[in-house]
Design a protein around this motif. Structure first.
Motif, PDB file in Angstrom:
ATOM      1  N   SER A  68       0.794  -1.286   0.137  1.00 23.59           N
ATOM      2  CA  SER A  68       0.105   0.015  -0.132  1.00 23.59           C
ATOM      3  C   SER A  68       0.783   1.309  -0.018  1.00 23.59           C
ATOM      4  O   SER A  68       0.555   2.261  -0.597  1.00 23.59           O
ATOM      5  CB  SER A  68      -0.936  -0.034   1.175  1.00 23.59           C
ATOM      6  N   GLU A  69       2.141   1.310   0.805  1.00 23.73           N
ATOM      7  CA  GLU A  69       2.871   2.235   0.950  1.00 23.73           C
ATOM      8  C   GLU A  69       3.508   2.646  -0.471  1.00 23.73           C
ATOM      9  O   GLU A  69       3.889   3.646  -1.094  1.00 23.73           O
ATOM     10  CB  GLU A  69       4.008   2.249   1.741  1.00 23.73           C
ATOM     11  N   VAL A  70       4.200   1.365  -1.226  1.00 27.62           N
ATOM     12  CA  VAL A  70       4.743   1.390  -2.324  1.00 27.62           C
ATOM     13  C   VAL A  70       3.594   2.003  -3.537  1.00 27.62           C
ATOM     14  O   VAL A  70       4.157   2.837  -4.348  1.00 27.62           O
ATOM     15  CB  VAL A  70       4.974   0.067  -2.796  1.00 27.62           C
ATOM     16  N   LEU A  71       2.339   1.743  -3.309  1.00 24.44           N
ATOM     17  CA  LEU A  71       1.412   2.093  -4.480  1.00 24.44           C
ATOM     18  C   LEU A  71       1.159   3.677  -4.205  1.00 24.44           C
ATOM     19  O   LEU A  71       1.148   4.458  -4.948  1.00 24.44           O
ATOM     20  CB  LEU A  71      -0.159   1.284  -4.219  1.00 24.44           C
ATOM     21  N   GLU A 160      -3.238   0.665 -14.666  1.00 23.70           N
ATOM     22  CA  GLU A 160      -2.560  -0.169 -14.508  1.00 23.70           C
ATOM     23  C   GLU A 160      -1.660  -0.572 -13.338  1.00 23.70           C
ATOM     24  O   GLU A 160      -1.257  -1.715 -13.180  1.00 23.70           O
ATOM     25  CB  GLU A 160      -1.193   0.306 -15.993  1.00 23.70           C
ATOM     26  N   VAL A 161      -1.184   0.490 -12.522  1.00 23.08           N
ATOM     27  CA  VAL A 161      -0.539   0.227 -11.076  1.00 23.08           C
ATOM     28  C   VAL A 161      -1.571  -0.525 -10.522  1.00 23.08           C
ATOM     29  O   VAL A 161      -1.074  -1.677  -9.720  1.00 23.08           O
ATOM     30  CB  VAL A 161      -0.072   1.443 -10.666  1.00 23.08           C
ATOM     31  N   ALA A 162      -2.745  -0.216 -10.395  1.00 24.84           N
ATOM     32  CA  ALA A 162      -3.698  -0.827  -9.393  1.00 24.84           C
ATOM     33  C   ALA A 162      -4.025  -2.505  -9.663  1.00 24.84           C
ATOM     34  O   ALA A 162      -4.008  -3.216  -8.979  1.00 24.84           O
ATOM     35  CB  ALA A 162      -5.022  -0.116  -9.432  1.00 24.84           C
ATOM     36  N   ALA A 163      -3.488  -2.760 -10.743  1.00 22.60           N
ATOM     37  CA  ALA A 163      -3.565  -4.187 -11.219  1.00 22.60           C
ATOM     38  C   ALA A 163      -2.360  -5.134 -11.034  1.00 22.60           C
ATOM     39  O   ALA A 163      -2.375  -6.031 -11.149  1.00 22.60           O
ATOM     40  CB  ALA A 163      -3.861  -4.309 -12.997  1.00 22.60           C
ATOM     41  N   ILE A 167       5.467  -5.795  -5.195  1.00 21.85           N
ATOM     42  CA  ILE A 167       6.040  -4.651  -4.900  1.00 21.85           C
ATOM     43  C   ILE A 167       7.061  -4.379  -5.956  1.00 21.85           C
ATOM     44  O   ILE A 167       7.164  -3.160  -6.374  1.00 21.85           O
ATOM     45  CB  ILE A 167       6.948  -4.422  -3.310  1.00 21.85           C
ATOM     46  N   GLU A 168       7.771  -5.519  -6.449  1.00 22.50           N
ATOM     47  CA  GLU A 168       8.793  -5.015  -7.681  1.00 22.50           C
ATOM     48  C   GLU A 168       8.067  -4.717  -8.864  1.00 22.50           C
ATOM     49  O   GLU A 168       8.592  -3.717  -9.544  1.00 22.50           O
ATOM     50  CB  GLU A 168       9.397  -6.493  -7.697  1.00 22.50           C
ATOM     51  N   GLU A 169       6.685  -5.021  -9.043  1.00 18.79           N
ATOM     52  CA  GLU A 169       6.132  -4.783 -10.522  1.00 18.79           C
ATOM     53  C   GLU A 169       5.694  -3.226 -10.323  1.00 18.79           C
ATOM     54  O   GLU A 169       6.094  -2.405 -11.275  1.00 18.79           O
ATOM     55  CB  GLU A 169       4.916  -5.553 -10.463  1.00 18.79           C
ATOM     56  N   VAL A 170       5.338  -2.900  -8.903  1.00 20.15           N
ATOM     57  CA  VAL A 170       5.022  -1.430  -8.825  1.00 20.15           C
ATOM     58  C   VAL A 170       6.281  -0.554  -8.992  1.00 20.15           C
ATOM     59  O   VAL A 170       6.151   0.413  -9.554  1.00 20.15           O
ATOM     60  CB  VAL A 170       4.358  -1.230  -7.403  1.00 20.15           C
TER      61      VAL A 170
END
Length: 183
Positions: A68-71, A160-163, A167-170
């Motif tokens: 959630s922090e990374v998002l 796209e980020v929400a999907a 963490i690495e993907e974000v």
């Protein structure tokens, strides 16, 4: 915004730095400073951190923050990109034109009055260009169109980020306009 606390490498490869910043608008936030950032501020803060301006860069630790922090950090980067794009000039009729909120307000006031105060408008390169009221309307339409493209892109990035699920993907998600493949 100003840096508070010590910078920390954001990954084991030391390709970006995480800075804790104090913002009047958002309070304490984490800012990812990256040498390849599409936003100049990110590149500048990375260079300043690398130069030791904010103290020694602490080593990366494998302890990961919650996703959630990374998002939240990635959404902040997307918003910063959007804001910088909205400040950038717009290309129209072979010239660059200021499109920031102050410039838009100036154009709006002329369009609302329905009369050009002068027979020219000054472009982003500070060159006076002949301009009629109809041409100014067309310029304003181009600015509005660009604003729509910016808004659409930032919404697309947030979707796209929400999907993303890790963490690495974000963290690896590139913020900015899509890179067009050469034909």
């Amino acid at each position: 915004m100003h840096v508070i606390g010590q910078p920390v490498w954001g990954n084991a490869k030391q390709t970006y730095v995480v800075l804790t910043m104090e913002s009047a608008e958002f309070g304490e936030i984490e800012f990812v400073a990256d040498p390849t950032d599409c936003v100049e501020r990110g590149r500048e803060l990375y260079a300043r951190a690398l130069a030791g301006e904010f103290g020694e860069i602490l080593p990366f630790t494998a302890e990961q923050p919650p996703i959630s922090e990374v998002l939240t950090t990635k959404h902040t980067q997307i918003n910063q990109w959007r804001d910088s794009q909205e400040q950038a000039p717009v290309e129209h009729n072979g010239h660059r034109w200021d499109a920031d909120p102050t410039s838009r307000a100036r154009i709006e006031s002329v369009l609302l009055a329905g009369a050009m105060p002068l027979d020219y408008w000054t472009d982003a390169d500070n060159t006076d260009r002949p301009m009629t009221l109809e041409q100014l309307r067309a310029l304003y339409a181009a600015i509005v169109q660009q604003g729509g493209r910016i808004h659409d892109r930032q919404r697309q990035m947030k979707t796209e980020v929400a999907a993303l699920t890790t963490i690495e993907e974000v963290q690896a998600y590139p913020v900015g306009w899509p890179i067009e493949e050469p034909a």
